[in-house]
Design a protein around this motif. Structure first.
Motif, PDB file in Angstrom:
ATOM      1  N   ASP A 181       0.801  -1.229   0.000  1.00 49.32           N
ATOM      2  CA  ASP A 181       0.000   0.000   0.000  1.00 49.32           C
ATOM      3  C   ASP A 181       0.838   1.284   0.000  1.00 49.32           C
ATOM      4  O   ASP A 181       0.499   2.237  -0.713  1.00 49.32           O
ATOM      5  N   ARG A 184       1.765   1.997  -3.460  1.00 48.23           N
ATOM      6  CA  ARG A 184       0.590   2.447  -4.230  1.00 48.23           C
ATOM      7  C   ARG A 184       0.326   3.918  -3.968  1.00 48.23           C
ATOM      8  O   ARG A 184       0.083   4.706  -4.906  1.00 48.23           O
ATOM      9  N   GLN A 187       2.829   6.078  -5.788  1.00 50.29           N
ATOM     10  CA  GLN A 187       2.507   6.174  -7.214  1.00 50.29           C
ATOM     11  C   GLN A 187       1.379   7.168  -7.455  1.00 50.29           C
ATOM     12  O   GLN A 187       1.400   7.940  -8.418  1.00 50.29           O
ATOM     13  N   VAL A 188       0.386   7.129  -6.568  1.00 52.52           N
ATOM     14  CA  VAL A 188      -0.710   8.101  -6.677  1.00 52.52           C
ATOM     15  C   VAL A 188      -0.174   9.522  -6.508  1.00 52.52           C
ATOM     16  O   VAL A 188      -0.555  10.445  -7.250  1.00 52.52           O
ATOM     17  N   ASN A 270      -7.778   0.978  -6.840  1.00 50.18           N
ATOM     18  CA  ASN A 270      -7.459   1.453  -8.191  1.00 50.18           C
ATOM     19  C   ASN A 270      -6.016   1.119  -8.569  1.00 50.18           C
ATOM     20  O   ASN A 270      -5.266   1.959  -9.072  1.00 50.18           O
ATOM     21  N   ASP A 271      -5.644  -0.153  -8.307  1.00 56.17           N
ATOM     22  CA  ASP A 271      -4.270  -0.577  -8.549  1.00 56.17           C
ATOM     23  C   ASP A 271      -4.301  -2.047  -8.966  1.00 56.17           C
ATOM     24  O   ASP A 271      -4.966  -2.871  -8.331  1.00 56.17           O
ATOM     25  N   SER A 272      -3.574  -2.393 -10.007  1.00 63.02           N
ATOM     26  CA  SER A 272      -3.630  -3.755 -10.546  1.00 63.02           C
ATOM     27  C   SER A 272      -3.059  -4.787  -9.574  1.00 63.02           C
ATOM     28  O   SER A 272      -3.582  -5.902  -9.445  1.00 63.02           O
ATOM     29  N   THR A 273      -1.991  -4.437  -8.867  1.00 61.90           N
ATOM     30  CA  THR A 273      -1.398  -5.382  -7.921  1.00 61.90           C
ATOM     31  C   THR A 273      -2.369  -5.712  -6.794  1.00 61.90           C
ATOM     32  O   THR A 273      -2.554  -6.876  -6.421  1.00 61.90           O
TER      33      THR A 273
END
Length: 296
Positions: A181, A184, A187-188, A270-273
């Motif tokens: 997390d 993630r 990245q956001v 909202n993240d592929s992983t």
């Protein structure tokens, strides 16, 4: 410890006068669905047996069969000679012999073997003559039901190990979500900085409104509460498994709450992983739900 709704139990007793067998089969059901098959002389005990099964097995699709038989040998039961039928048969055979000129020395043996001449007592008559005490048969019902419950407990141990294994795999995937997390979120943050640089050059840029939208966006992406609630539900599930009372329905409800948090994490991340981990958690949860359908 969990108990399965699947079970089987049988109890037998044989004496010189009768053979009795009580067989009970149980499958999963939302309520108690009981089917009884009793001998004629136990029909007045149906309500008592139903109450006993309800108290002992609680829930499930249950079939109880009570078989009761007696020896049917002619030596034990004896036979009854129907004299009128014998005389009528012998007279008819004698007429037929005279008609065709046949010898009459075997007519008595032939008449004696004709249907209806020698009769065995009916099963109903035997039951009336040799009544069996209900107090003598009731322990068979208790024994069969206890064996069903022992079968359920043994099956429940296997189900408990499987279900807790699925829960631990969900917990492991949740740990992966927690570990990933921060990346993630970073990245956001980088995507927001990039977009901010693009739109801040626009002459119509409103920093106050933009800040409000950013806060709303960040809040929609935050899964911290969902992670905490999911971990709490998993812990509550494990605690409920160890309760002494029947907990199948409670576990089904907790599973719904676990599924709700998993779905929310998947939709907000909202993240592929994270989505891949969510799919894995859903897969384990479906296995749990399938097993819970058979939990008492």
């Amino acid at each position: 410890m969990l108990q399965s709704m699947t079970g089987y139990g049988i109890a037998r007793r044989e004496t010189d006068h009768y053979a009795a067998t009580v067989e009970v089969k149980s499958l999963n059901s939302k309520t108690l669905d009981l089917s009884l098959r009793l001998p004629r002389f136990l029909q007045d005990r149906e309500l008592e047996i139903r109450n006993l099964v309800t108290k002992t097995l609680v829930r499930g699709k249950v079939n109880l069969t009570f078989d009761f038989t007696r020896p049917r040998s002619a030596a034990r039961l004896g036979v009854v000679l129907n004299q009128e039928t014998l005389l009528a048969a012998y007279a008819e055979l004698e007429k037929a012999a005279e008609l065709v000129g046949a010898p009459k020395d075997q007519l008595f043996a032939l008449a004696l073997n004709l249907p209806g001449v020698l009769q065995a007592p009916t099963a109903e008559a035997v039951e009336e003559e040799e009544e069996v005490s209900w107090d003598e048969l009731l322990p068979l019902v208790h024994e069969a039901l206890e064996r069903v419950n022992q079968f359920r407990r043994d099956e429940g141990q296997t189900l408990t190990a499987e279900i807790l294994g699925y829960v631990e795999r969900i917990r492991a995937q949740l740990t992966e979500v927690e570990r990933y997390d921060p990346m993630r979120i970073e990245q956001v943050r980088l995507r927001l900085q990039m977009h901010l640089a693009e739109i801040s050059a626009n002459e119509h840029f409103n920093p106050i409104r933009f800040e409000q939208e950013i806060l709303y966006y960040i809040e929609k992406l935050d899964i911290a509460e969902e992670k905490v609630r999911l971990g709490s539900h998993l812990q509550y599930f494990n605690e409920t498994v160890g309760l002494p009372e029947y907990s199948g329905k409670k576990l089904a409800f907790i599973s719904q709450e676990i599924g709700r948090e998993i779905n929310t994490i998947g939709s907000k991340a909202n993240d592929s992983t994270v989505q891949h981990l969510v799919v894995g958690m859903k897969e384990e949860l479906e296995k749990i739900k399938e097993q819970i359908n058979n939990i008492l």
